[in-house]
Design an enzyme around this catalytic site. Structure first.
Site, PDB file in Angstrom:
ATOM      1  N   ARG A  55       0.832  -1.205   0.000  1.00  0.00           N
ATOM      2  CA  ARG A  55       0.000   0.000   0.000  1.00  0.00           C
ATOM      3  C   ARG A  55       0.867   1.256   0.000  1.00  0.00           C
ATOM      4  O   ARG A  55       1.987   1.269   0.503  1.00  0.00           O
ATOM      5  CB  ARG A  55      -0.947  -0.015   1.185  1.00  0.00           C
ATOM      6  CG  ARG A  55      -0.312  -0.225   2.522  1.00  0.00           C
ATOM      7  CD  ARG A  55      -1.378  -0.321   3.615  1.00  0.00           C
ATOM      8  NE  ARG A  55      -1.000  -1.236   4.671  1.00  0.00           N
ATOM      9  CZ  ARG A  55      -1.868  -2.003   5.338  1.00  0.00           C
ATOM     10  NH1 ARG A  55      -3.148  -1.970   5.034  1.00  0.00           N
ATOM     11  NH2 ARG A  55      -1.457  -2.807   6.293  1.00  0.00           N
ATOM     12  N   GLU A  66      -3.486   5.852   3.823  1.00  0.00           N
ATOM     13  CA  GLU A  66      -2.996   4.888   2.844  1.00  0.00           C
ATOM     14  C   GLU A  66      -3.953   4.714   1.678  1.00  0.00           C
ATOM     15  O   GLU A  66      -5.179   4.868   1.840  1.00  0.00           O
ATOM     16  CB  GLU A  66      -2.814   3.513   3.512  1.00  0.00           C
ATOM     17  CG  GLU A  66      -1.846   3.525   4.669  1.00  0.00           C
ATOM     18  CD  GLU A  66      -1.903   2.259   5.500  1.00  0.00           C
ATOM     19  OE1 GLU A  66      -0.853   1.902   6.083  1.00  0.00           O
ATOM     20  OE2 GLU A  66      -2.970   1.628   5.581  1.00  0.00           O
ATOM     21  N   LYS A  79      -8.735   1.165  -2.048  1.00  0.00           N
ATOM     22  CA  LYS A  79      -9.333   1.652  -0.810  1.00  0.00           C
ATOM     23  C   LYS A  79      -8.494   2.790  -0.266  1.00  0.00           C
ATOM     24  O   LYS A  79      -7.263   2.731  -0.285  1.00  0.00           O
ATOM     25  CB  LYS A  79      -9.418   0.540   0.230  1.00  0.00           C
ATOM     26  CG  LYS A  79     -10.075   0.990   1.548  1.00  0.00           C
ATOM     27  CD  LYS A  79     -10.271  -0.156   2.515  1.00  0.00           C
ATOM     28  CE  LYS A  79      -8.999  -0.570   3.191  1.00  0.00           C
ATOM     29  NZ  LYS A  79      -9.227  -1.610   4.217  1.00  0.00           N
ATOM     30  N   ASP A 171      -8.295  -6.074  27.917  1.00  0.00           N
ATOM     31  CA  ASP A 171      -7.916  -4.789  27.335  1.00  0.00           C
ATOM     32  C   ASP A 171      -7.384  -3.911  28.457  1.00  0.00           C
ATOM     33  O   ASP A 171      -7.850  -4.010  29.606  1.00  0.00           O
ATOM     34  CB  ASP A 171      -9.120  -4.120  26.658  1.00  0.00           C
ATOM     35  CG  ASP A 171      -8.713  -2.984  25.727  1.00  0.00           C
ATOM     36  OD1 ASP A 171      -8.813  -3.168  24.492  1.00  0.00           O
ATOM     37  OD2 ASP A 171      -8.296  -1.917  26.222  1.00  0.00           O
ATOM     38  N   ASP A 237       0.106  -2.717  11.422  1.00  0.00           N
ATOM     39  CA  ASP A 237      -0.276  -2.232  10.094  1.00  0.00           C
ATOM     40  C   ASP A 237       0.610  -1.083   9.629  1.00  0.00           C
ATOM     41  O   ASP A 237       0.290  -0.405   8.661  1.00  0.00           O
ATOM     42  CB  ASP A 237      -1.746  -1.800  10.052  1.00  0.00           C
ATOM     43  CG  ASP A 237      -2.084  -0.726  11.083  1.00  0.00           C
ATOM     44  OD1 ASP A 237      -1.159  -0.198  11.721  1.00  0.00           O
ATOM     45  OD2 ASP A 237      -3.271  -0.419  11.242  1.00  0.00           O
ATOM     46  N   VAL A 303      -1.617  -7.966   8.188  1.00  0.00           N
ATOM     47  CA  VAL A 303      -1.586  -6.501   8.143  1.00  0.00           C
ATOM     48  C   VAL A 303      -2.690  -5.930   7.250  1.00  0.00           C
ATOM     49  O   VAL A 303      -2.882  -4.713   7.201  1.00  0.00           O
ATOM     50  CB  VAL A 303      -0.208  -5.985   7.672  1.00  0.00           C
ATOM     51  CG1 VAL A 303       0.872  -6.404   8.654  1.00  0.00           C
ATOM     52  CG2 VAL A 303       0.125  -6.469   6.266  1.00  0.00           C
TER      53      VAL A 303
END
Length: 349
Positions: A55, A66, A79, A171, A237, A303
């Site tokens: 990307r 991106e 995208k 979390d 990512d 990713v």
């Protein structure tokens, strides 16, 4: 004088957020995830037909924007997507996206759609599709480390495609876990909220890490991961963002989407260029093995790749046919004489 009306070729189907939600509810969330996973798996089987490129990313101190393009020679898709972890504290989405599908022969767009919701669905569908090929037999329990916007989609996809019925959650923000529990109560899960990552992974055959911070973090250390598990590491990512200690990678068989992108953005950015990985399309087509033993640790370093978005765009294009889940946008100037764009502009006055 009557103002000229746009020709049919001027209109592009557009799926708004509202219509995307209507479509999902019409199809059903679980059926939507199943359908997306099938389209993604089909495109992995014909992986070699696609244009492939990492990307195009524009990084800043606070996030990344991106573009993710690809083509199979008949259709072209891209995208636009951002990733801004700091947004949550400001009441904004970490990820927003939209996408376009076009006809390669004419270059004309054939679909424009929101992809914030669709990206969450396709990411979960991809993770579960991969896990279906790599997971230990009979696995039913998943630890979910990171309970943000992606977590419910991940859990639901894993239930539908892999038979998960027990979730162990952690979390750093307890409110995120409370949100996940609230959203998934009554949806076929035994849910256990945990106080530490170590507690969450106890007895889990699947481990999903899905955190958002743009940093080299250590969500899992080597001593936390036992033999025979499958790990979906999907939080990475971008460069400088990891979740796993590199010793876990050294003990695991690592599977990726597209190595040139994953080596820059994924967990394996911690490893030398020579570090061995297997591409998932090779497993899906039978060219290379996936899980080969009960004690093997399999790790999907996911990713997100443009072909998955292309699959999702194809799926939406096919599902909206004959429905009212889109609106026609007057997007393309289409004069009667293709050489007379200026004349078209004058006649519109």
């Amino acid at each position: 004088m009557t103002k000229p009306s746009p020709s049919e070729l001027a209109f592009v189907p557009f799926v708004s957020v509202e219509n995307m939600m209507r479509l999902v509810h019409s199809v059903g969330i679980e059926a939507m995830l199943e359908g997306l996973a099938a389209y993604i798996e089909d495109d992995f089987r014909r992986w070699e037909k696609f244009d492939k490129t990492p990307r195009v990313a524009s990084h800043s101190d606070v996030g990344v924007i991106e573009l993710m393009p690809t083509s199979d020679g008949e259709a072209y898709g891209f995208k636009y997507v951002n990733g801004h972890p700091k947004n949550t504290k400001e009441g904004l989405q970490t990820v927003t996206a939209f996408g376009l599908l076009a006809d390669v022969y004419t270059g004309y767009p054939v679909l424009l759609t929101e992809m914030t919701i669709l990206t969450a669905l396709r990411t979960a569908a991809t993770s579960a599709m991969v896990a279906k090929h790599l997971a230990p037999k009979g696995a039913t329990c998943m630890a979910m480390i990171g309970n943000g916007a992606q977590s419910e989609f991940q859990a639901t996809a894993m239930k539908v495609l892999c038979g998960i019925d027990t979730l162990r959650l952690y979390d750093v923000d307890p409110k995120a876990t409370e949100k996940l529990v609230r959203n998934l109560t009554g949806r076929g899960f035994n849910i256990i909220a945990c106080n530490t990552p170590e507690e969450a992974i106890e007895g889990a055959q699947f481990i999903t890490t899905c955190t958002a911070d743009k940093q080299n973090a250590t969500i899992l250390t080597d001593n936390m991961v036992g033999a025979g598990v499958h790990i979906n590491a999907i939080g990475g990512d971008c460069p400088g963002k990891t979740e796993l200690h590199k010793d876990i990678l050294e003990r695991s068989d690592v599977f990726v989407e597209y190595p040139p992108q994953t080596r820059v953005e994924g967990e394996i950015q911690q490893m030398p260029e020579s570090f061995a990985v297997t591409e998932m399309w090779e497993v899906i087509t039978g060219a290379k093995p996936g899980r080969t033993g009960d004690r093997q640790i399999t790790l999907f370093d996911g990713v997100g790749f443009a072909i998955e978005d292309f699959s999702a765009l194809r799926f939406i294009r096919d599902r909206i046919k004959g429905t009212d889940y889109f609106q026609d946008l007057d997007m393309l100037a289409d004069p009667d004489d293709p050489r007379d764009l200026f004349g078209m502009l004058l006649r519109s006055a």
